[in-house]
Scaffold this active site. Sequence first.
Site, PDB file in Angstrom:
ATOM      1  N   SER A  91      34.339  -5.716 -58.611  1.00 38.67           N
ATOM      2  CA  SER A  91      35.350  -4.670 -58.466  1.00 38.67           C
ATOM      3  C   SER A  91      35.948  -4.790 -57.066  1.00 38.67           C
ATOM      4  O   SER A  91      35.519  -5.624 -56.281  1.00 38.67           O
ATOM      5  CB  SER A  91      34.709  -3.298 -58.628  1.00 38.67           C
ATOM      6  N   LYS A  92      36.884  -3.928 -56.773  1.00 38.65           N
ATOM      7  CA  LYS A  92      37.515  -3.945 -55.442  1.00 38.65           C
ATOM      8  C   LYS A  92      36.451  -3.850 -54.354  1.00 38.65           C
ATOM      9  O   LYS A  92      36.554  -4.469 -53.310  1.00 38.65           O
ATOM     10  CB  LYS A  92      38.455  -2.740 -55.313  1.00 38.65           C
ATOM     11  N   ARG A  93      35.441  -3.045 -54.617  1.00 34.30           N
ATOM     12  CA  ARG A  93      34.426  -2.764 -53.623  1.00 34.30           C
ATOM     13  C   ARG A  93      33.585  -3.996 -53.276  1.00 34.30           C
ATOM     14  O   ARG A  93      33.191  -4.185 -52.135  1.00 34.30           O
ATOM     15  CB  ARG A  93      33.533  -1.655 -54.179  1.00 34.30           C
ATOM     16  N   ASN A  94      33.318  -4.839 -54.274  1.00 37.86           N
ATOM     17  CA  ASN A  94      32.397  -5.942 -53.986  1.00 37.86           C
ATOM     18  C   ASN A  94      33.031  -7.332 -54.122  1.00 37.86           C
ATOM     19  O   ASN A  94      32.348  -8.293 -54.373  1.00 37.86           O
ATOM     20  CB  ASN A  94      31.119  -5.806 -54.834  1.00 37.86           C
ATOM     21  N   GLU A 139      36.277  -8.130 -55.821  1.00 38.04           N
ATOM     22  CA  GLU A 139      37.365  -8.366 -56.772  1.00 38.04           C
ATOM     23  C   GLU A 139      38.686  -7.821 -56.253  1.00 38.04           C
ATOM     24  O   GLU A 139      38.963  -6.631 -56.388  1.00 38.04           O
ATOM     25  CB  GLU A 139      37.033  -7.671 -58.102  1.00 38.04           C
TER      26      GLU A 139
END
Length: 486
Positions: free
Chosen positions: A257-260, A262
């Site tokens: 995801s954006k957090r990790n 992506e």
Amino acid sequence: MSAKKVKVRFAPSPTGDLHVGNIRTALFDWAYARHTGGTFLFRIEDTDTTRVTDEYINAAIDTLKWLGLQWDEGPEVGGPNGPYLQSQRLDIYAQWAQKFLDQKDAYYCYCSPDELEAVREEQRKANVAPGYNGHCRELTADQIAAFKAQGREGVVRMRMPEGSTTFVDEIRGEVTFDHKFVPDFVLVRADGSPLYTLAVAVDDILMGVTHVLRGEDLLSSTPRQIRVYQAMGVALEDYPVFAHLPFVMGQDNAKLSKRNGEVSIAWYREQGYLPEAICNYLALLGWSPGDDRENISMKELTELFTVEKVHSSPARFDMKKLEAINGDKIRALSVEDFAQWTIPFLKKAAIIEGTDAEIALVKQALPLIQERIVKLDEAPQLLKLLFVKEFAIDSEVVSKVNDEGAKSILKRAQSELEELSTWNHESIEAALRASLIEEMGLKPRIAFTALRIATTGSTISPPLFESMELLGKQACLARISLALSL
Ligand code: GLU
């Protein structure tokens, strides 16, 4: 895999900028096509007009070009199976949907969203697999007329026979889906627009796609696509081969995801990742060349890429590894190429305007930073010392040159440098070492930090003596005077 001439397609639905997962798929598609001497087809799946925009379509085209994943058939280049935007093929899908209705493979369903929700609620309560319950499968002409009289618009649904679908996935092996879990599915919305499952299956067949390499998230849509092939009357040997690529997980093993990790490829591009580094890194996400090498060129990738070497277990995204590969690719650039990549970053940061004199100085300075940056966007900070019009020392470090100790270092350096007749990094270094280190007995870190701040304005810069050489005698002395005047 089959002996037919290979045709692989990349078929994104650009509802945003393409991200890591999309590009990993595109890269594997491209590499497979190039490895087999086949065709790489690029198709835009834009039937969901509420989510796909022209801007995202153009960005997708631009991203693929930037990465060097040139397609043989698709938008801009054309080809024998166009158009390659699904929004321009609506009549084709409508004709097939009509054929399926005529053949009784499909039927009109008039259930309203509320009624469907009520069915799902019942299914939840009864703990049975959710999905359409077949309510409209066998409507009589009278029932249809009654629904129409109520003003209801029907959707077209595909009839899923009882039983199961089995296919061989080149990565996962044999996969079977029990149709208990594959309910009758919608092909055409009430407004007449086709759904993904219809359009993707029709296009893969009409465009002669032989291999569908795509993300594992689409594995469960495969039995529906196979159902469409059956309704189209496609012979078994003409079905494309499926190969579902493993998921990409974030650093923390959660779904990317954006957090990790992506984020869109546009973001990596802005940060100064080279396309070749991104492709090299993504190639290793779920595939390996068969040995432990990590530096792979695009050419090697096309030589080595086979589906057999794609892993079936999820891959983990590792930003540090991507950075390391980017640093390696930057170091491998010629000065000329490095300059071509870096100049736009310097212009964007308003460090240079792009005059010939500036570019010449950039090219002289670039070898000084080539070893130490991992991303191109670090270049402006390191090179700005050479171009600033109104020099000033960074406010956070100004105190370090503003005490008696620092001033005595700078005074001594000033008088040594004034005397210097040959101005190059060797002569500068020799003079300063002799006076500051040997005669004054200072520690190099102390002496040269003061000098670095005074001449470059910062504690972070390319190598000090080389920077001073490029800056020139006059500018260095002027900056030292300025620091002494604080
Ligand atoms: N258009 C689909 C998507 O972006 C993928 C189609 C496919 O590869 O089958 O999710």
